[in-house]
Design a protein around this motif. Structure first.
Motif, PDB file in Angstrom:
ATOM      1  N   ARG A  52     -74.925 -14.207 -51.013  1.00 19.59           N
ATOM      2  CA  ARG A  52     -74.391 -13.686 -52.281  1.00 19.59           C
ATOM      3  C   ARG A  52     -72.872 -13.666 -52.177  1.00 19.59           C
ATOM      4  O   ARG A  52     -72.325 -13.618 -51.077  1.00 19.59           O
ATOM      5  CB  ARG A  52     -74.915 -12.256 -52.537  1.00 19.59           C
ATOM      6  N   TYR A 164     -81.863 -20.506 -56.907  1.00 21.63           N
ATOM      7  CA  TYR A 164     -80.727 -19.599 -56.722  1.00 21.63           C
ATOM      8  C   TYR A 164     -80.097 -19.703 -55.343  1.00 21.63           C
ATOM      9  O   TYR A 164     -79.053 -19.122 -55.087  1.00 21.63           O
ATOM     10  CB  TYR A 164     -81.182 -18.140 -56.937  1.00 21.63           C
ATOM     11  N   ASP A 305     -88.818  -8.983 -51.292  1.00 20.08           N
ATOM     12  CA  ASP A 305     -87.438  -9.122 -51.777  1.00 20.08           C
ATOM     13  C   ASP A 305     -87.499  -9.287 -53.294  1.00 20.08           C
ATOM     14  O   ASP A 305     -88.380 -10.000 -53.793  1.00 20.08           O
ATOM     15  CB  ASP A 305     -86.767 -10.392 -51.227  1.00 20.08           C
ATOM     16  N   TYR A 338     -78.704 -10.733 -58.965  1.00 22.07           N
ATOM     17  CA  TYR A 338     -78.507 -12.178 -58.858  1.00 22.07           C
ATOM     18  C   TYR A 338     -77.021 -12.504 -58.763  1.00 22.07           C
ATOM     19  O   TYR A 338     -76.206 -11.992 -59.529  1.00 22.07           O
ATOM     20  CB  TYR A 338     -79.132 -12.894 -60.070  1.00 22.07           C
TER      21      TYR A 338
HETATM   22  N1  5AD Z   1     -78.490 -13.886 -55.433  1.00 22.46           N
HETATM   23  C1  5AD Z   1     -79.124 -12.729 -55.120  1.00 22.46           C
HETATM   24  N2  5AD Z   1     -80.043 -12.648 -54.145  1.00 22.46           N
HETATM   25  C2  5AD Z   1     -80.348 -13.773 -53.445  1.00 22.46           C
HETATM   26  N3  5AD Z   1     -81.218 -14.004 -52.441  1.00 22.46           N
HETATM   27  C3  5AD Z   1     -81.131 -15.303 -52.097  1.00 22.46           C
HETATM   28  N4  5AD Z   1     -80.221 -15.927 -52.863  1.00 22.46           N
HETATM   29  C4  5AD Z   1     -79.721 -15.003 -53.719  1.00 22.46           C
HETATM   30  C5  5AD Z   1     -78.764 -15.047 -54.768  1.00 22.46           C
HETATM   31  N5  5AD Z   1     -78.142 -16.169 -55.098  1.00 22.46           N
HETATM   32  C6  5AD Z   1     -82.093 -12.972 -51.901  1.00 22.46           C
HETATM   33  C7  5AD Z   1     -83.564 -13.354 -52.016  1.00 22.46           C
HETATM   34  C8  5AD Z   1     -83.922 -13.723 -50.617  1.00 22.46           C
HETATM   35  C9  5AD Z   1     -83.048 -12.797 -49.806  1.00 22.46           C
HETATM   36  C10 5AD Z   1     -82.846 -13.207 -48.406  1.00 22.46           C
HETATM   37  O1  5AD Z   1     -81.834 -12.809 -50.524  1.00 22.46           O
HETATM   38  O2  5AD Z   1     -84.278 -12.224 -52.446  1.00 22.46           O
HETATM   39  O3  5AD Z   1     -85.302 -13.553 -50.331  1.00 22.46           O
END
Ligand code: 5AD
Ligand code: SF4
Length: 446
Positions: A52, A164, A305, A338
């Protein structure tokens, strides 16, 4: 050269912590000593995460703090390792003037050479991804270990391409490690006193090693590890719901030392969002897998998650996530807003259209619900007796020890004469939302 010392700092997932142990081993081979005091280091390595934006911002902040160390000690080398190194490559050298070395997750063997280059005054970078590097022959240096539990990385990379996620780009192709080397590492850990190993990979269920006459899969590996010794606990993370097979669940059920805890990231409770996320399963499929876990492994804890505010997520989709959480009664969850990552399919195809304040509100609702579910789950355990593997002293009091039950819940109980590595049967007397508190019923396997 053995007076040269390096310090390593790790951000991100368990895989990154495991990688830091591989890095420490490579450095030791090259005659560097590790230090836990950043001030006495000749090299500071930051093993980074890109999952992130916030994770990257934390590292950037740390790098600017480290600049001042360099002023005091001009020969100091600063290295950026891991996912951020891979994602940003030489752009990082332009942005962060204090950085000397950039190393991606598949290039750690090259570190000593890169250090030599940097010592000669040149910037050094290796971000080549590999189709077959698994560091299988490297014996990790157990950093900050409690001597009881250890990670073993069994596969690397990911090819699921969830829309994502940056991981397929930072960690490259999926590849599995030779099972013989994994089981040897597990055996050696047991013989040197460790009592719990966690098999790590981005998607452990798709572990696959092509042998000369037959292929070896994850259930095979898990069973072989469980047979090393009944006193060795086995955990694993992470599983993708699409590959969680009944065969795997039956193997777990058949071996009491494979822990009763499955981490199964759902991400969203809405089939529409799951499709946009390219998760390759629906809400109904996920629910059926949860039912299968409950059928084959009664008493198994399930964690997950959740991502709030993915592109296109409406209030209805969000409510689907909340209702799925209630239905699944998750024991634990990691919950995130996200964060759009450059270069991913979602960044290319969709608009990051859920406003920040809506993301925050939804995340808050998800967190509040999960707190209730975790507390309820703990309350259901009051009055039960669990086998607890002692890890260390309780943070709050010397008179108490802290360990985990098979379900991965933290259990606190009176120290008496128990020590790390003991198995103790603990009666749960009360609980908080995060912890079970008990008294020992009996000790065994001392
Ligand atoms: N934004 C937010 N959460 C994310 N994850 C993975 N990519 C993103 C993103 N772009 C979270 C997912 C994954 C965990 C390791 O991190 O829930 O399972
Ligand atoms: Fe781990 Fe993913 Fe972060 Fe890389 S980007 S450190 S694989 S969580």
């Amino acid at each position: 050269m053995s007076e040269k010392k390096f310090y390593i700092e790790t951000y991100g997932c368990q895989m990154n912590f495991s990688d830091s142990e591989i890095i420490a081993s490579v450095m030791k081979e090259a005659d560097f000593d590790s230090t836990t005091d950043v001030k006495e280091a000749d090299g500071i390595f930051v093993n980074t995460c890109s999952i992130r934006e916030h994770a990257e911002q934390r590292v950037r902040k740390r790098l600017s703090e480290l600049k001042s160390f360099k002023k005091k000690k001009p020969h100091l080398l600063i290295g950026v390792l891991g996912c951020m190194a891979e994602r940003l490559k030489d752009q990082l050298l332009i942005d962060e003037k204090s950085v000397d070395i950039i190393v991606g997750p598949d290039a750690y063997r090259d570190l000593p050479k890169l250090i030599n280059t940097a010592n000669e005054g040149q910037k050094a970078i290796n971000v080549i991804l590999s189709a077959d590097e698994t560091y299988a022959d490297i014996n990790p240096v157990r950093l900050g270990s409690n001597g009881v539990s250890a990670f073993i990385s069994i596969m690397r990379g990911c090819e699921n391409f969830c829309a994502y996620c940056v991981v397929p780009y930072t960690r490259g192709k999926e590849r599995s490690r030779n099972p013989g080397t994994i089981l040897n590492e597990a055996r050696e850990l047991f013989e040197s006193g460790f009592r719990e190993i966690t098999f790590l990979g981005q998607n452990v269920n798709s572990y696959k090693w092509e042998g000369e006459n037959k292929d070896f899969d994850f259930p095979y590996l898990l069973e072989k590890a469980a047979l090393i010794n009944p006193l060795l606990r086995i955990r694993f993370a992470t599983s993708h719901p699409k590959d969680l097979s009944d065969e795997l669940l039956k193997i777990i059920a058949a071996h009491p030392n494979i822990c009763r805890s499955v981490h199964l990231p759902v991400q969203s409770g809405s089939s529409k969002i799951l499709k946009l996320m390219n998760r390759k399963y629906t809400r109904e499929w996920y629910m059926e897998r949860i039912e299968a876990i409950r059928k084959y492994i009664p008493g198994c804890a399930i964690s997950t998650d959740i991502i709030c505010g993915f592109s296109g997520e409406t209030d209805d989709d969000h409510h689907d996530t909340l209702s799925l959480m209630e239905w699944a009664k998750f024991d634990y969850a990691y919950m995130f807003k996200y964060s759009e990552r450059p270069g991913t399919a979602a960044a290319g195809k969709y608009k990051d259209d859920v406003p920040e304040e809506v993301k925050s509100r939804r995340l808050q609702e998800v967190i509040e619900l999960q707190q209730k579910l975790s507390h309820k789950s703990n309350k259901r355990d009051v009055g039960k007796t669990f086998e607890v593997l002692v890890e260390n002293e309780s943070r709050k009091s010397k008179d108490f020890l802290s360990g985990r039950n098979s379900q991965n819940k933290v259990v606190i109980f009176p120290r008496k004469n128990f020590k790390a590595g003991d198995y103790v049967n603990v009666n749960v007397l009360r609980c908080t939302a995060a912890t079970l508190i008990g008294d020992d019923a009996e000790s065994f396997y001392m």
